[in-house]
Motif scaffolding. Structure first.
Motif, PDB file in Angstrom:
ATOM      1  N   TRP A 271       0.896  -1.364   0.004  1.00  0.00           N
ATOM      2  CA  TRP A 271      -0.136   0.107  -0.175  1.00  0.00           C
ATOM      3  C   TRP A 271       0.654   1.161   0.026  1.00  0.00           C
ATOM      4  O   TRP A 271       0.572   2.022  -0.448  1.00  0.00           O
ATOM      5  CB  TRP A 271      -0.993   0.028   1.177  1.00  0.00           C
ATOM      6  CG  TRP A 271      -1.832  -1.162   1.305  1.00  0.00           C
ATOM      7  CD1 TRP A 271      -1.631  -2.399   1.714  1.00  0.00           C
ATOM      8  CD2 TRP A 271      -3.087  -1.301   0.739  1.00  0.00           C
ATOM      9  NE1 TRP A 271      -2.710  -3.460   1.660  1.00  0.00           N
ATOM     10  CE2 TRP A 271      -3.590  -2.466   1.100  1.00  0.00           C
ATOM     11  CE3 TRP A 271      -4.085  -0.271   0.183  1.00  0.00           C
ATOM     12  CZ2 TRP A 271      -4.970  -3.072   0.435  1.00  0.00           C
ATOM     13  CZ3 TRP A 271      -5.201  -0.717  -0.220  1.00  0.00           C
ATOM     14  CH2 TRP A 271      -5.593  -2.267  -0.161  1.00  0.00           C
ATOM     15  N   TRP A 292      -5.126   7.142   2.675  1.00  0.00           N
ATOM     16  CA  TRP A 292      -6.589   7.307   1.771  1.00  0.00           C
ATOM     17  C   TRP A 292      -6.999   8.733   1.701  1.00  0.00           C
ATOM     18  O   TRP A 292      -7.818   9.134   0.711  1.00  0.00           O
ATOM     19  CB  TRP A 292      -7.655   6.594   3.112  1.00  0.00           C
ATOM     20  CG  TRP A 292      -7.364   5.123   2.818  1.00  0.00           C
ATOM     21  CD1 TRP A 292      -6.795   4.416   3.872  1.00  0.00           C
ATOM     22  CD2 TRP A 292      -7.509   4.167   1.749  1.00  0.00           C
ATOM     23  NE1 TRP A 292      -6.617   3.119   3.626  1.00  0.00           N
ATOM     24  CE2 TRP A 292      -7.143   2.843   2.296  1.00  0.00           C
ATOM     25  CE3 TRP A 292      -7.928   4.230   0.394  1.00  0.00           C
ATOM     26  CZ2 TRP A 292      -7.074   1.773   1.577  1.00  0.00           C
ATOM     27  CZ3 TRP A 292      -8.126   2.916  -0.341  1.00  0.00           C
ATOM     28  CH2 TRP A 292      -8.014   1.921   0.328  1.00  0.00           C
ATOM     29  N   GLN A 295      -5.706   9.149  -1.887  1.00  0.00           N
ATOM     30  CA  GLN A 295      -6.379   8.426  -3.106  1.00  0.00           C
ATOM     31  C   GLN A 295      -7.347   9.278  -3.373  1.00  0.00           C
ATOM     32  O   GLN A 295      -8.205   9.084  -4.380  1.00  0.00           O
ATOM     33  CB  GLN A 295      -6.821   7.138  -2.396  1.00  0.00           C
ATOM     34  CG  GLN A 295      -5.537   6.111  -2.328  1.00  0.00           C
ATOM     35  CD  GLN A 295      -4.683   6.074  -3.405  1.00  0.00           C
ATOM     36  OE1 GLN A 295      -5.169   5.449  -4.350  1.00  0.00           O
ATOM     37  NE2 GLN A 295      -3.459   6.132  -3.516  1.00  0.00           N
ATOM     38  N   GLY A 303      -7.050  13.686   6.201  1.00  0.00           N
ATOM     39  CA  GLY A 303      -6.986  12.488   6.851  1.00  0.00           C
ATOM     40  C   GLY A 303      -6.846  12.249   8.110  1.00  0.00           C
ATOM     41  O   GLY A 303      -7.626  11.347   8.806  1.00  0.00           O
ATOM     42  N   GLN A 349      -6.981  -1.141   5.514  1.00  0.00           N
ATOM     43  CA  GLN A 349      -6.997  -1.415   4.049  1.00  0.00           C
ATOM     44  C   GLN A 349      -8.184  -2.268   3.903  1.00  0.00           C
ATOM     45  O   GLN A 349      -9.169  -2.360   5.015  1.00  0.00           O
ATOM     46  CB  GLN A 349      -5.652  -1.768   3.752  1.00  0.00           C
ATOM     47  CG  GLN A 349      -5.070  -2.781   4.704  1.00  0.00           C
ATOM     48  CD  GLN A 349      -5.241  -4.165   4.638  1.00  0.00           C
ATOM     49  OE1 GLN A 349      -6.164  -4.706   4.163  1.00  0.00           O
ATOM     50  NE2 GLN A 349      -4.482  -4.788   5.442  1.00  0.00           N
ATOM     51  N   TRP A 401      -6.669  -4.344  -4.033  1.00  0.00           N
ATOM     52  CA  TRP A 401      -7.416  -3.364  -3.348  1.00  0.00           C
ATOM     53  C   TRP A 401      -8.668  -4.277  -2.834  1.00  0.00           C
ATOM     54  O   TRP A 401      -9.529  -3.721  -1.897  1.00  0.00           O
ATOM     55  CB  TRP A 401      -7.773  -2.407  -4.270  1.00  0.00           C
ATOM     56  CG  TRP A 401      -6.983  -1.732  -4.902  1.00  0.00           C
ATOM     57  CD1 TRP A 401      -6.107  -1.789  -5.818  1.00  0.00           C
ATOM     58  CD2 TRP A 401      -6.331  -0.359  -4.409  1.00  0.00           C
ATOM     59  NE1 TRP A 401      -4.899  -0.849  -6.029  1.00  0.00           N
ATOM     60  CE2 TRP A 401      -5.384  -0.134  -5.098  1.00  0.00           C
ATOM     61  CE3 TRP A 401      -6.890   0.470  -3.123  1.00  0.00           C
ATOM     62  CZ2 TRP A 401      -4.571   1.188  -4.965  1.00  0.00           C
ATOM     63  CZ3 TRP A 401      -6.250   1.804  -2.969  1.00  0.00           C
ATOM     64  CH2 TRP A 401      -5.179   2.070  -3.735  1.00  0.00           C
TER      65      TRP A 401
END
Length: 404
Positions: A271, A292, A295, A303, A349, A401
């Motif tokens: 990751w 994240w 992303q 975050g 994740q 993923w």
């Protein structure tokens, strides 16, 4: 006539012992899950991890089940595998031995058959233990609804695949029931087995510490015999030793003192482009929040704020939510201990939802409201979430993923 049939059915249901009622609920839930898995096999394509039109056995043996099978057949490596850049690669030390070897023994050499049997049986027994744990707290009917949510929930497929979660959850519910009833001696048997089934026993050590502190604070209201103090301290020490013992075993076999931690961190490199080579408590969720947010095209600080909001929300639910408070102090202390453990050691994740399965007793909070429409809605949402999870992790399992 229809009224008579309905009345007769209700009468028979009420007369059925609780083990029978739970068996009916569990069996129906397993039939639904089987249907979902069959549907997932129909949408699986050549681009999927499982290929075109896989059978149910392929799902049973998929993903991490392959690692448990490898352990049962080949044991653990004495030499850690290395990646092209010299880092420790993914290997079997991340997977505990109890489920792996037990499945081979139960299946008489057919690991998949043994794994499926253990998961199915452990799931049913976990439902019985969940009802036992909850019925004195929220009532038998509400506890049965909690069982229905658990058996039909987002992670219900884990009762039918080669993962250790069902067995660990059964052992955990037994342990929580024993601790909350102050039947401490039997925990000396449960803790080592639980600790070598999957990671999480250190969270139970923390729970035992908090449990002991709470009993000490309430000793004037509820007697606290000296033998109970001895048991709580000894069991907390046992859980701690068991929690770190797998690291020692891995170190002795491989000759690398950090073999286990390096193994666990190897998955994090899937990751992060620049993961820390050393394990730092709580870093995983901090880095995960940054990852994240990135992303989503957001700044890292957003975050971090999101992480603080999630943690604060969980704390408020455990401390203030009336439905959660109905479950009692032991369930709330365990939930807090396990969530803190997750924050300390994991990276968020696609597997994070699966890692929440040890919070199973919290299903009781959703069963407390007595409105039929609410329970029906919750059950419908459980089934919808279960289908989406199966579809993503097994039907459309195309990349890392989507790892269950």
């Amino acid at each position: 006539m229809a009224h008579g049939i309905l009345t007769s059915g209700i009468r028979h249901w009420v007369r059925l012992p609780i083990v029978g009622r739970i068996a009916v609920v569990y069996l129906l839930a397993r039939l639904v899950t089987t249907g979902f898995l069959l549907l997932a096999s129909q949408v699986s394509t050549v681009q999927s991890r499982f290929g075109f039109d896989p059978d149910l056995r392929s799902f049973v043996l998929g993903w991490d089940a392959q690692w448990y099978w490898w352990v049962a057949e080949n044991g653990y490596p004495s030499v850690l595998p290395l990646t092209a850049d010299g880092q420790v690669g993914e290997n079997a030390w991340a997977f505990m031995p109890v489920y792996a070897y037990l499945a081979k023994w139960v299946g008489f050499g057919d690991w998949g058959a043994g794994a499926l049997f253990i998961s199915l049986l452990a799931g049913y027994l976990a439902c019985l233990m969940l009802h036992r744990l909850l019925h004195a707290r929220i009532g038998s009917r509400q506890a049965l609804w909690a069982v229905a949510f658990f058996a039909s929930g987002p992670l219900a497929a884990l009762f039918q695949v080669g993962y250790a979660e069902a067995l660990f959850t059964l052992l955990l519910l037994i342990a929580l029931d024993l601790a909350s009833r102050h039947r401490y001696p039997l925990l000396y048997l449960v803790i080592p087995v639980m600790g070598f089934t999957r990671p999480g026993i250190l969270a139970f050590a923390l729970y035992l510490g908090l449990h002991g502190i709470l009993r000490w604070m309430r000793r004037h209201e509820q007697p606290l015999p000296a033998r109970h103090i001895v048991h709580i301290v000894a069991l907390g020490a046992l859980a701690t030793v068991v929690g770190f013992s797998w690291q020692v075993v891995a170190a002795v076999v491989t000759g690398d003192p950090a073999a286990y931690l390096k193994t666990e961190l190897s998955w994090r490199r899937n990751w992060l482009a620049d993961p820390n080579p050393e394990f730092i408590p709580f870093e995983g969720f901090v880095r995960g929040a940054e990852f994240w947010a990135g992303q989503a095209g957001l700044a890292a600080w957003i975050g971090w704020i999101g992480l603080v909001v999630v943690v604060a929300g969980a704390v408020l639910l455990l401390l203030r939510a009336p439905q959660v408070r109905r479950l009692g102090a032991d369930i709330r202390l365990w939930s807090a201990s396990y969530l803190l453990y997750l924050l300390a050691v994991f990276f968020p994740q696609s597997s994070t939802l699966r890692l929440l399965m040890p919070l199973t007793p919290l299903w009781g909070a959703l069963a407390v409201p007595r409105q039929r429409w609410f329970r029906g809605l919750m059950l419908g949402l459980c089934l919808l979430a279960q289908w989406l999870w199966i579809l993503s992790m097994y039907g459309l399992a195309q990349t890392f993923w989507q790892v269950p």
